[in-house]
Design a protein around this motif. Structure first.
Motif, mmCIF file in Angstrom:
data_model
loop_
_atom_site.group_PDB
_atom_site.id
_atom_site.type_symbol
_atom_site.label_atom_id
_atom_site.label_comp_id
_atom_site.label_asym_id
_atom_site.label_seq_id
_atom_site.Cartn_x
_atom_site.Cartn_y
_atom_site.Cartn_z
ATOM 1 N N SER A 65 12.126 36.644 -14.065
ATOM 2 C CA SER A 65 13.317 36.519 -14.540
ATOM 3 C C SER A 65 14.663 36.538 -13.271
ATOM 4 O O SER A 65 15.602 35.929 -13.301
ATOM 5 C CB SER A 65 13.981 37.641 -15.387
ATOM 6 N N LEU A 66 14.378 37.391 -12.084
ATOM 7 C CA LEU A 66 15.239 37.338 -11.181
ATOM 8 C C LEU A 66 15.079 36.182 -10.293
ATOM 9 O O LEU A 66 16.097 35.733 -9.511
ATOM 10 C CB LEU A 66 14.734 38.558 -10.182
ATOM 11 N N LYS A 67 14.018 35.420 -10.470
ATOM 12 C CA LYS A 67 13.828 33.804 -9.893
ATOM 13 C C LYS A 67 14.937 32.887 -10.549
ATOM 14 O O LYS A 67 15.156 31.920 -9.960
ATOM 15 C CB LYS A 67 12.375 33.545 -9.659
ATOM 16 N N ASN A 68 15.215 33.357 -11.464
ATOM 17 C CA ASN A 68 16.185 32.424 -12.461
ATOM 18 C C ASN A 68 17.663 32.587 -12.248
ATOM 19 O O ASN A 68 18.553 32.234 -12.742
ATOM 20 C CB ASN A 68 15.869 32.707 -13.823
ATOM 21 N N ILE A 69 17.882 33.617 -11.238
ATOM 22 C CA ILE A 69 19.390 33.883 -10.863
ATOM 23 C C ILE A 69 19.728 32.975 -9.516
ATOM 24 O O ILE A 69 19.152 33.069 -8.450
ATOM 25 C CB ILE A 69 19.477 35.433 -10.512
ATOM 26 N N VAL A 70 20.830 32.327 -9.656
ATOM 27 C CA VAL A 70 21.454 32.019 -8.447
ATOM 28 C C VAL A 70 22.984 32.105 -8.510
ATOM 29 O O VAL A 70 23.513 31.829 -9.471
ATOM 30 C CB VAL A 70 21.355 30.227 -8.650
ATOM 31 N N MET A 71 23.299 32.912 -7.489
ATOM 32 C CA MET A 71 24.695 33.338 -7.527
ATOM 33 C C MET A 71 25.692 32.505 -6.560
ATOM 34 O O MET A 71 25.041 32.103 -5.601
ATOM 35 C CB MET A 71 24.772 34.766 -6.912
ATOM 36 N N THR A 72 26.719 32.359 -6.894
ATOM 37 C CA THR A 72 27.773 31.527 -5.987
ATOM 38 C C THR A 72 27.952 32.405 -4.721
ATOM 39 O O THR A 72 27.866 33.686 -4.539
ATOM 40 C CB THR A 72 29.208 31.818 -6.561
ATOM 41 N N PRO A 73 27.512 31.856 -3.532
ATOM 42 C CA PRO A 73 27.657 32.423 -2.459
ATOM 43 C C PRO A 73 28.818 33.246 -2.087
ATOM 44 O O PRO A 73 29.660 32.755 -2.189
ATOM 45 C CB PRO A 73 27.524 31.508 -1.262
ATOM 46 N N PHE A 74 28.500 34.467 -1.286
ATOM 47 C CA PHE A 74 29.881 35.289 -1.043
ATOM 48 C C PHE A 74 29.793 35.764 0.343
ATOM 49 O O PHE A 74 28.712 35.676 0.973
ATOM 50 C CB PHE A 74 29.989 36.526 -2.078
ATOM 51 N N PHE A 75 30.776 36.282 1.164
ATOM 52 C CA PHE A 75 30.652 36.688 2.095
ATOM 53 C C PHE A 75 31.092 38.190 2.417
ATOM 54 O O PHE A 75 31.677 38.703 1.297
ATOM 55 C CB PHE A 75 31.666 35.948 3.133
ATOM 56 N N ARG A 76 30.526 38.925 3.532
ATOM 57 C CA ARG A 76 30.929 40.226 3.808
ATOM 58 C C ARG A 76 31.777 40.222 5.284
ATOM 59 O O ARG A 76 30.904 39.766 6.261
ATOM 60 C CB ARG A 76 29.747 41.165 3.936
ATOM 61 N N LYS A 77 32.252 41.180 5.333
ATOM 62 C CA LYS A 77 33.200 41.232 6.870
ATOM 63 C C LYS A 77 32.574 42.445 7.634
ATOM 64 O O LYS A 77 32.870 43.704 6.842
ATOM 65 C CB LYS A 77 34.742 41.319 6.588
ATOM 66 N N SER A 133 30.355 21.401 1.813
ATOM 67 C CA SER A 133 30.469 20.813 0.676
ATOM 68 C C SER A 133 31.818 21.102 0.017
ATOM 69 O O SER A 133 32.706 22.086 0.516
ATOM 70 C CB SER A 133 29.281 21.763 -0.232
ATOM 71 N N GLU A 134 31.731 20.049 -0.945
ATOM 72 C CA GLU A 134 33.293 20.267 -1.463
ATOM 73 C C GLU A 134 33.350 20.673 -2.984
ATOM 74 O O GLU A 134 34.001 20.757 -3.651
ATOM 75 C CB GLU A 134 33.729 18.719 -1.665
ATOM 76 N N HIS A 135 31.935 21.211 -3.307
ATOM 77 C CA HIS A 135 31.833 22.021 -4.614
ATOM 78 C C HIS A 135 32.403 23.146 -4.490
ATOM 79 O O HIS A 135 32.349 24.004 -3.579
ATOM 80 C CB HIS A 135 30.308 21.988 -4.912
ATOM 81 N N PRO A 136 33.279 23.481 -5.509
ATOM 82 C CA PRO A 136 34.049 24.778 -5.721
ATOM 83 C C PRO A 136 33.051 26.039 -5.627
ATOM 84 O O PRO A 136 33.592 27.073 -5.283
ATOM 85 C CB PRO A 136 34.481 24.769 -6.864
ATOM 86 N N ASN A 137 31.757 25.851 -5.943
ATOM 87 C CA ASN A 137 30.918 27.017 -6.146
ATOM 88 C C ASN A 137 30.682 27.411 -4.289
ATOM 89 O O ASN A 137 29.960 28.655 -4.302
ATOM 90 C CB ASN A 137 29.584 26.997 -6.839
ATOM 91 N N TYR A 138 30.737 26.743 -3.691
ATOM 92 C CA TYR A 138 30.498 26.873 -2.037
ATOM 93 C C TYR A 138 31.949 27.364 -1.211
ATOM 94 O O TYR A 138 31.786 27.331 0.038
ATOM 95 C CB TYR A 138 29.745 25.825 -1.354
ATOM 96 N N SER A 139 32.957 27.659 -2.102
ATOM 97 C CA SER A 139 34.422 27.666 -1.537
ATOM 98 C C SER A 139 34.439 28.778 -0.577
ATOM 99 O O SER A 139 35.194 29.053 0.233
ATOM 100 C CB SER A 139 35.435 27.677 -2.616
ATOM 101 N N LYS A 140 33.548 29.853 -0.704
ATOM 102 C CA LYS A 140 33.809 31.064 0.105
ATOM 103 C C LYS A 140 32.698 30.886 1.349
ATOM 104 O O LYS A 140 32.859 31.925 2.163
ATOM 105 C CB LYS A 140 33.482 32.318 -0.593
ATOM 106 N N VAL A 141 31.984 29.949 1.526
ATOM 107 C CA VAL A 141 31.272 29.744 2.682
ATOM 108 C C VAL A 141 32.023 28.878 3.762
ATOM 109 O O VAL A 141 32.492 27.700 3.403
ATOM 110 C CB VAL A 141 29.993 29.107 2.314
ATOM 111 N N ILE A 142 32.388 29.432 4.895
ATOM 112 C CA ILE A 142 32.937 29.018 5.947
ATOM 113 C C ILE A 142 32.278 29.125 7.400
ATOM 114 O O ILE A 142 31.875 29.930 7.516
ATOM 115 C CB ILE A 142 34.399 29.352 6.024
ATOM 116 N N ILE A 143 32.180 28.096 8.104
ATOM 117 C CA ILE A 143 31.727 28.299 9.331
ATOM 118 C C ILE A 143 32.824 27.689 10.650
ATOM 119 O O ILE A 143 33.085 26.053 10.218
ATOM 120 C CB ILE A 143 30.534 27.063 9.658
ATOM 121 N N PRO A 144 33.539 28.189 10.986
ATOM 122 C CA PRO A 144 34.715 27.707 12.283
ATOM 123 C C PRO A 144 34.109 26.853 13.278
ATOM 124 O O PRO A 144 32.844 27.073 13.586
ATOM 125 C CB PRO A 144 35.135 29.105 12.603
#
Length: 256
Positions: free
Chosen positions: A169-181, A116-127
């Motif tokens: 209320s937890l169902k109403n949370i959508v976070m920008t995806p992030f990665f862990r090394k 995706s080109e949306h900035p909220n998905y900028s940290k999601v990468i599949i090589p």
């Protein structure tokens, strides 16, 4: 004419969502068409938004393909209407699950986000070559090999005794995806929506670790999803703390 990210054919592209629009629509309906964004890091203020993180990515047939073969079933399952759901002290058990469809659903979100080109998905990468392999598997409706990617699913809760987050209320949370090394050149990509914490490991986990609670495979009919306290996820705590700090400091704007 643009090119579809999935079938690679020239076509008029649709407004495509990685995290399904159904989850955003549910939140927006409760919040009168706007939800509150609490940015993590930087100087961006807390603000209202109606953005569902869509971009022009897929042609109509590919959009229908993913929705029909993965999304429709998985959303019903996660909301408890496509299988038997039992809640207990340690988590939630889903019985009668078509687990290969659920795995494909999460991988379809992961793949869409990475492309995706949306900035909220900028940290999601599949090589490559994994990106192409996911695309071909999804397009052909083939099962996702666990060696390629493994998914661990948890149900978020708040064990705070007073004034904590409710399950609704937890169902109403959508976070920008992030990665862990991780170790041995392994990474995991994390998503939060519909009250679940989804961690996707690439390459997949070892055979021993695939037996851990919450890890999905393509054959099981019963899935145990353990509870995970929201305050045991450092990345979520960081966003909540920063959001609270911005609110206290007055760095808040509620403009449309």
């Amino acid at each position: 004419m643009q090119v579809c990210s999935m079938c690679k054919q020239e076509a008029e592209l649709q407004s495509s969502h990685a995290i399904p629009d159904a989850f955003f629509r549910k939140i927006l309906k409760k919040q009168s068409g706007k939800y509150i964004v609490v940015p993590g890091g930087g100087n961006s203020p807390i603000h209202y938004s109606s953005d569902s993180w869509d971009t022009h990515q897929l042609c109509s047939p590919c959009e229908i393909h993913l929705n029909k073969n993965y999304e429709t079933y998985a959303i019903k399952l996660l909301r408890g209407s496509a299988c038997k759901v039992v809640k207990h002290i340690h988590g939630v058990t889903f019985s009668g699950v078509e687990s290969h469809i659920l795995v494909g659903f999460f991988i379809s979100i992961f793949w869409r986000a990475a492309n995706s080109e949306h900035p909220n998905y900028s940290k999601v990468i599949i090589p490559e070559p994994w990106n192409t392999e996911f695309r071909e598997l999804l397009l052909a409706k083939n099962n996702i090999p666990l060696r390629l990617a493994t998914i661990r699913l948890s149900r978020l809760i708040d064990r705070t005794k007073n004034d904590g987050f409710t399950l609704d209320s937890l169902k109403n949370i959508v976070m920008t995806p992030f990665f862990r090394k991780g170790v041995s050149h392994k990474y995991s990509f994390c998503f939060v929506f519909e009250g679940f914490f989804i961690e996707i490991f690439i390459p997949g986990l070892s055979l021993a670790k695939r037996k851990l609670p919450g890890v999905l495979n393509n054959k099981i009919k019963i899935i145990f999803v353990p509870f995970l306290d929201i305050f045991d996820v450092p990345e979520i705590v960081e966003v909540l703390v920063e959001g609270y700090s911005k609110f206290v400091d007055g760095d808040v704007t509620f403009k449309n």
